[in-house]
Design a protein around this motif. Structure first.
Motif, short mmCIF file in Angstrom:
data_model
loop_
_atom_site.label_atom_id
_atom_site.label_comp_id
_atom_site.label_asym_id
_atom_site.label_seq_id
_atom_site.Cartn_x
_atom_site.Cartn_y
_atom_site.Cartn_z
N ARG A 3 -10.34 -0.19 2.64
CA ARG A 3 -9.87 -0.18 4.02
C ARG A 3 -8.55 0.56 4.20
O ARG A 3 -7.97 0.52 5.29
CB ARG A 3 -9.73 -1.62 4.54
CG ARG A 3 -8.71 -2.47 3.81
CD ARG A 3 -8.68 -3.89 4.35
NE ARG A 3 -8.23 -3.94 5.72
CZ ARG A 3 -6.99 -4.25 6.12
NH1 ARG A 3 -6.07 -4.55 5.20
NH2 ARG A 3 -6.67 -4.28 7.37
N HIS A 4 -8.10 1.27 3.17
CA HIS A 4 -6.78 1.91 3.24
C HIS A 4 -6.84 3.44 3.19
O HIS A 4 -5.80 4.07 3.09
CB HIS A 4 -5.91 1.40 2.09
CG HIS A 4 -5.67 -0.07 2.13
ND1 HIS A 4 -5.00 -0.70 3.16
CD2 HIS A 4 -6.02 -1.06 1.26
CE1 HIS A 4 -4.94 -2.00 2.93
NE2 HIS A 4 -5.55 -2.25 1.79
N TRP A 5 -8.03 4.02 3.21
CA TRP A 5 -8.17 5.48 3.17
C TRP A 5 -7.61 6.06 1.88
O TRP A 5 -7.18 7.22 1.85
CB TRP A 5 -7.51 6.13 4.39
CG TRP A 5 -8.10 5.67 5.68
CD1 TRP A 5 -7.55 4.74 6.54
CD2 TRP A 5 -9.35 6.05 6.25
NE1 TRP A 5 -8.38 4.52 7.62
CE2 TRP A 5 -9.50 5.32 7.46
CE3 TRP A 5 -10.35 6.93 5.88
CZ2 TRP A 5 -10.60 5.46 8.29
CZ3 TRP A 5 -11.46 7.06 6.71
CH2 TRP A 5 -11.57 6.33 7.89
N PHE A 6 -7.59 5.29 0.81
CA PHE A 6 -7.19 5.83 -0.47
C PHE A 6 -8.18 6.93 -0.88
O PHE A 6 -9.39 6.81 -0.62
CB PHE A 6 -7.16 4.75 -1.55
CG PHE A 6 -6.06 3.73 -1.39
CD1 PHE A 6 -4.79 4.11 -1.01
CD2 PHE A 6 -6.31 2.39 -1.65
CE1 PHE A 6 -3.77 3.17 -0.89
CE2 PHE A 6 -5.30 1.44 -1.53
CZ PHE A 6 -4.02 1.84 -1.14
N THR A 40 0.83 -1.20 0.00
CA THR A 40 0.00 0.00 0.00
C THR A 40 0.87 1.26 0.00
O THR A 40 0.47 2.29 -0.56
CB THR A 40 -0.95 0.01 1.20
OG1 THR A 40 -0.20 -0.13 2.41
CG2 THR A 40 -1.95 -1.13 1.11
N GLY A 41 2.05 1.18 0.60
CA GLY A 41 2.95 2.33 0.57
C GLY A 41 3.34 2.69 -0.85
O GLY A 41 3.40 3.87 -1.23
N ALA A 42 3.63 1.67 -1.67
CA ALA A 42 3.98 1.92 -3.06
C ALA A 42 2.79 2.47 -3.84
O ALA A 42 2.95 3.32 -4.72
CB ALA A 42 4.49 0.64 -3.71
N LEU A 43 1.59 1.99 -3.54
CA LEU A 43 0.41 2.53 -4.20
C LEU A 43 0.21 4.01 -3.88
O LEU A 43 -0.08 4.82 -4.76
CB LEU A 43 -0.83 1.73 -3.80
CG LEU A 43 -1.00 0.36 -4.46
CD1 LEU A 43 -2.04 -0.48 -3.73
CD2 LEU A 43 -1.39 0.52 -5.92
N TRP A 44 0.41 4.36 -2.61
CA TRP A 44 0.33 5.78 -2.24
C TRP A 44 1.39 6.59 -2.99
O TRP A 44 1.11 7.66 -3.54
CB TRP A 44 0.53 5.95 -0.74
CG TRP A 44 -0.69 5.74 0.09
CD1 TRP A 44 -1.01 4.67 0.85
CD2 TRP A 44 -1.78 6.67 0.25
NE1 TRP A 44 -2.22 4.84 1.46
CE2 TRP A 44 -2.72 6.06 1.12
CE3 TRP A 44 -2.05 7.93 -0.26
CZ2 TRP A 44 -3.90 6.69 1.49
CZ3 TRP A 44 -3.24 8.56 0.11
CH2 TRP A 44 -4.14 7.95 0.97
#
Length: 210
Positions: free
Chosen positions: A148-151, A94-98
């Motif tokens: 669930r990741h606040w994207f 998820t860090g890389a997606l952000w």
């Protein structure tokens, strides 16, 4: 919630029409759309259908799948190949997606998105080139557990399968993942929180509400 029968083609057209007028709340020039659902529900197919409908309407888009942002096997499978907790919380980077997907599409961003980062079969970086999404272009991100990741999604679509349909349509070798989807439904209620709900128990006859 009332669901109406629809065809996949009609659904793609309706979603594309809705996205034409969608303005991100944060002032960014790139709408960001979630196609959330278990792999068995094939949310990526719907994302690609909407992308084609947007293309016909003259609007550029970029389809990105979270399977291209899996963590390396040494991290993903640290606790074994069938650890449900790791699958739910640790398989996707998820860090890389952000950093590589959402960051460039923030207000003031440059629109250069990395479409994928990691090849899980070869277990190495894909080395894919960046894709330039022009202002007004739409990000169509598909994958499980997206809500669930606040994207910063501007619209969310959840492809829902009943527990029975999810089990039937999930390959037997992947049945160990089913408790993770049960947990996701319990903790996040994606069917109740998504902007658009698509029921796909019978892949030939979807129904939707949105």
């Amino acid at each position: 919630m009332r669901l109406e029968a629809i065809t996949w083609d009609r659904l793609g057209d309706l979603l594309a029409e809705r996205l034409l007028d969608l303005a991100p709340a944060d002032g960014a020039p790139w709408p960001r759309i979630a196609f959330d659902g278990a792999p068995a529900g094939r949310p990526g197919d719907l994302a690609r259908r909407v992308s084609e409908a947007l293309r016909i309407r003259g609007r550029p888009s970029l389809v990105v799948g979270t399977e291209g942002f899996l963590r390396p096997a040494s991290l993903r499978l640290e606790y074994g190949h069938r650890d449900v907790e790791a699958y739910y919380n640790g398989w996707y980077d998820t860090g890389a997606l952000w950093r590589e997907v959402f960051g460039p599409l923030e207000a003031g961003g440059d629109g250069r998105v990395l479409p994928d980062l990691w090849d899980p079969d070869a277990d190495r970086a894909t080395r894919s080139p960046y894709a330039q999404l022009p202002p007004g272009g739409v990000l169509l991100l598909h994958g499980p557990f997206l809500l669930r990741h606040w994207f910063p999604f501007d619209l969310s679509v959840h492809v829902l399968l009943s527990p029975g349909a999810l089990r039937r349509r999930t390959p037997e070798a992947e049945h160990w993942t089913l408790p993770a989807f049960e947990r996701y439904e319990h903790e996040m209620d994606p069917a109740g929180t998504a902007d658009v709900l698509v029921r796909a128990d019978d892949p030939r006859h979807p129904a939707w509400s949105g």
